[in-house]
Design an enzyme around this catalytic site. Structure first.
Site, PDB file in Angstrom:
ATOM      1  N   ASN A 207       0.843  -1.197   0.000  1.00  0.00           N
ATOM      2  CA  ASN A 207       0.000   0.000   0.000  1.00  0.00           C
ATOM      3  C   ASN A 207       0.876   1.244   0.000  1.00  0.00           C
ATOM      4  OD1 ASN A 207       0.602   0.785   2.818  1.00  0.00           O
ATOM      5  ND2 ASN A 207      -0.414  -1.149   3.281  1.00  0.00           N
ATOM      6  N   ASP A 307      -5.067  -9.732  12.772  1.00  0.00           N
ATOM      7  CA  ASP A 307      -5.158  -8.313  13.135  1.00  0.00           C
ATOM      8  C   ASP A 307      -4.326  -8.094  14.400  1.00  0.00           C
ATOM      9  OD1 ASP A 307      -6.076  -5.787  14.287  1.00  0.00           O
ATOM     10  OD2 ASP A 307      -7.506  -5.841  12.633  1.00  0.00           O
ATOM     11  N   LYS A 342     -11.879  -3.476  17.814  1.00  0.00           N
ATOM     12  CA  LYS A 342     -10.493  -3.827  18.146  1.00  0.00           C
ATOM     13  C   LYS A 342     -10.195  -3.673  19.645  1.00  0.00           C
ATOM     14  CE  LYS A 342      -8.883  -2.965  13.517  1.00  0.00           C
ATOM     15  NZ  LYS A 342      -7.713  -3.199  12.681  1.00  0.00           N
TER      16      LYS A 342
HETATM   17  N1  CTP Z   1      -3.965  -3.286  11.927  1.00  0.00           N
HETATM   18  C1  CTP Z   1      -3.296  -4.349  12.488  1.00  0.00           C
HETATM   19  N2  CTP Z   1      -3.248  -5.543  11.848  1.00  0.00           N
HETATM   20  C2  CTP Z   1      -3.882  -5.725  10.675  1.00  0.00           C
HETATM   21  C3  CTP Z   1      -4.586  -4.636  10.090  1.00  0.00           C
HETATM   22  C4  CTP Z   1      -4.604  -3.424  10.746  1.00  0.00           C
HETATM   23  O1  CTP Z   1      -2.715  -4.195  13.574  1.00  0.00           O
HETATM   24  N3  CTP Z   1      -3.828  -6.897  10.066  1.00  0.00           N
HETATM   25  C5  CTP Z   1      -4.015  -2.010  12.670  1.00  0.00           C
HETATM   26  C6  CTP Z   1      -3.352  -0.837  11.982  1.00  0.00           C
HETATM   27  O2  CTP Z   1      -1.993  -0.737  12.375  1.00  0.00           O
HETATM   28  C7  CTP Z   1      -4.171   0.328  12.487  1.00  0.00           C
HETATM   29  C8  CTP Z   1      -5.555  -0.258  12.669  1.00  0.00           C
HETATM   30  O3  CTP Z   1      -5.365  -1.662  12.779  1.00  0.00           O
HETATM   31  O4  CTP Z   1      -3.728   0.773  13.746  1.00  0.00           O
HETATM   32  C9  CTP Z   1      -6.568   0.020  11.611  1.00  0.00           C
HETATM   33  O5  CTP Z   1      -6.050  -0.235  10.332  1.00  0.00           O
HETATM   34  P1  CTP Z   1      -6.972   0.015   9.051  1.00  0.00           P
HETATM   35  O6  CTP Z   1      -6.199  -0.402   7.835  1.00  0.00           O
HETATM   36  O7  CTP Z   1      -7.565   1.385   9.075  1.00  0.00           O
HETATM   37  O8  CTP Z   1      -8.197  -0.947   9.292  1.00  0.00           O
HETATM   38  P2  CTP Z   1      -8.437  -2.443   9.012  1.00  0.00           P
HETATM   39  O9  CTP Z   1      -8.403  -3.184  10.285  1.00  0.00           O
HETATM   40  O10 CTP Z   1      -7.499  -2.918   7.968  1.00  0.00           O
HETATM   41  O11 CTP Z   1      -9.940  -2.448   8.508  1.00  0.00           O
HETATM   42  P3  CTP Z   1     -10.544  -1.998   7.067  1.00  0.00           P
HETATM   43  O12 CTP Z   1      -9.546  -2.396   6.038  1.00  0.00           O
HETATM   44  O13 CTP Z   1     -11.812  -2.734   7.011  1.00  0.00           O
HETATM   45  O14 CTP Z   1     -10.754  -0.513   7.159  1.00  0.00           O
END
Ligand code: CTP
Length: 401
Positions: A207, A307, A342
């Site tokens: 990304n 996550d 979370k």
């Molecule tokens: N995060 C994490 N592990 C993952 C995905 C995300 O620890 N596998 C953490 C990121 O570091 C951030 C938060 O979760 O602090 C939110 O990340 P974000 O990309 O906004 O959300 P997602 O959980 O990926 O949800 P979505 O893609 O549905 O928005």
């Protein structure tokens, strides 16, 4: 201001004669000051005067058993809460930029984890030389602060930039560096940057995260006196001063690195943009297109990554855990759902549809979303400003406990 431990490094320029005045100004403000000299500096200022004004013995020699016996050079590097280099000659700045440690001053500058403030002084042409300017840029990127030089009549007879700032001005800049050590004690764990999930030997799913926000957070935590571990994903950014860095590339590696540091951490800020999915199959060779016809489609099967934020929030205990949320629409509602799902203490939400903030740029406009439903909207700020606002909130949260 509470008294602090300041180490003054003096290198060999004519402006070294102002060093005793600087020592007196810092001591008048209540600080403890120790001095160290390069061999050349002694030609311009006497160790005896510095000893008299600082009330401490003066260090010059890396290998003098007598001096080392009192406090060794690593002890001196660890003792300092701030190192002020005044005057900083072109030669000393070059040595600092390239990590040389061939005398006491340069060895201590390499070994210390304290913030460093340099007050350059030199001839105007040495100052404007591309080599000096490139060295200054290296030091700036490494988080080293600078005061001056001023313009005026120089000791060498030239006019222009090169005069060391006045001792009172340097002392003021030093005071600004000495923000209260509000985070001294806690270990702060920060994640930053994107992850890259390999498809084959050359391709990956990744990304656009630059890591700038997370690096600013790590720098701010170190600035406030915390011991900081930065788990960095894919980014080309230099390590902020005083921060321990662990480089990873995939989400699974990031999870391992976070879990390894988690037990020792009191505050965790997860600014990384973790890839949510990774390819089920990874080829260690390059996938060739030879066998395929133009326009033919190919299916890449992805599996969801663990996550990390959710996993650590579930077992956070007394720790403070902050997550980020990158949202393209219904920012507040989506961030509130993410916070509830979370289970962290605070979500910093970004609207990624804005072009002036968020990914890749130096500024960010964020919302702080709290578990009680409260939402705070911050104006567009440099990422360092967002980091400072964030730690003000984290400190308040921890005080309230
Ligand atoms: N995060 C994490 N592990 C993952 C995905 C995300 O620890 N596998 C953490 C990121 O570091 C951030 C938060 O979760 O602090 C939110 O990340 P974000 O990309 O906004 O959300 P997602 O959980 O990926 O949800 P979505 O893609 O549905 O928005």
């Amino acid at each position: 201001m509470e008294p602090r431990r300041i180490l003054l490094a003096i290198s060999g320029g004519i402006a070294a004669y102002k060093a005793p005045e600087l020592v007196r100004t810092l001591r008048r403000a209540g600080h403890e000051v120790r001095c160290m000299l390069t061999p050349e500096a002694e030609r311009f200022v006497s160790g005896l005067s510095l000893q008299a004004v600082s009330g401490e013995s003066v260090r010059r020699d890396l290998f003098d058993a007598g001096e080392e016996g009192e406090i060794d050079h690593i002890g001196l590097a660890d003792w300092a809460e701030l190192v002020v280099v005044a005057p900083a000659t072109a030669n000393l700045l070059a040595k600092m930029a390239h990590g040389l440690a061939d005398d006491l001053v340069t060895a201590v500058l390499l070994a210390t984890r304290a913030p460093i403030l340099v007050a350059p002084a030199m001839n105007v042409n040495m100052w404007s030389h591309p080599a000096t300017q490139a060295n200054l840029e290296i030091l700036r990127a490494r988080g080293i602060s600078r005061i001056g030089p001023d313009a005026g009549e120089l000791a060498c007879g030239w006019e222009g930039l090169g005069r060391m700032s006045d001792p009172a001005v340097i002392a003021e800049a030093a005071a600004n560096q000495l923000v209260p050590s509000s985070l001294a004690g806690p270990r702060v764990l920060v994640t930053a940057g994107g992850t890259a999930e390999p498809i084959d030997a050359v391709r990956s799913v990744t990304n656009r995260s630059s890591g700038k926000m997370g690096f600013a957070i790590a720098a701010e935590a170190a600035h406030r006196g915390a011991q900081v571990t930065l788990v960095a994903g894919i980014t080309g950014l230099p390590t902020p001063h005083g921060v321990d860095r662990i480089d990873v590339s995939t989400a699974l590696q990031m999870r391992d690195a976070v879990l390894a540091s988690f037990d020792d951490s009191t505050i965790v800020v997860k600014a990384a943009a973790v890839a949510d999915f990774r390819p089920v199959n990874t080829s260690d060779r390059k996938i060739k297109k030879e066998q395929m016809a133009e326009g033919e489609s190919m299916t890449l099967e992805l599996v969801q990554n663990p996550d990390i934020l959710q996993e650590i929030s579930a077992k956070k205990g007394e720790r403070t855990v902050v997550g980020f949320a990158a949202e393209s629409h219904e920012v507040v509602a989506a961030a509130q759902r993410k916070l509830a799902r979370k289970g962290c203490d605070l979500i910093v939400a970004n609207d990624i549809s804005r072009t002036d903030a968020g990914f890749e740029v130096d500024e960010n406009a964020v919302l702080f979303v709290w578990p009680n439903g409260e939402v705070e909207e911050l104006p567009l700020l440099p990422k360092a400003g967002v980091a400072a606002q964030l730690f003000d909130r984290i400190e308040k949260l921890r005080e309230g406990r």
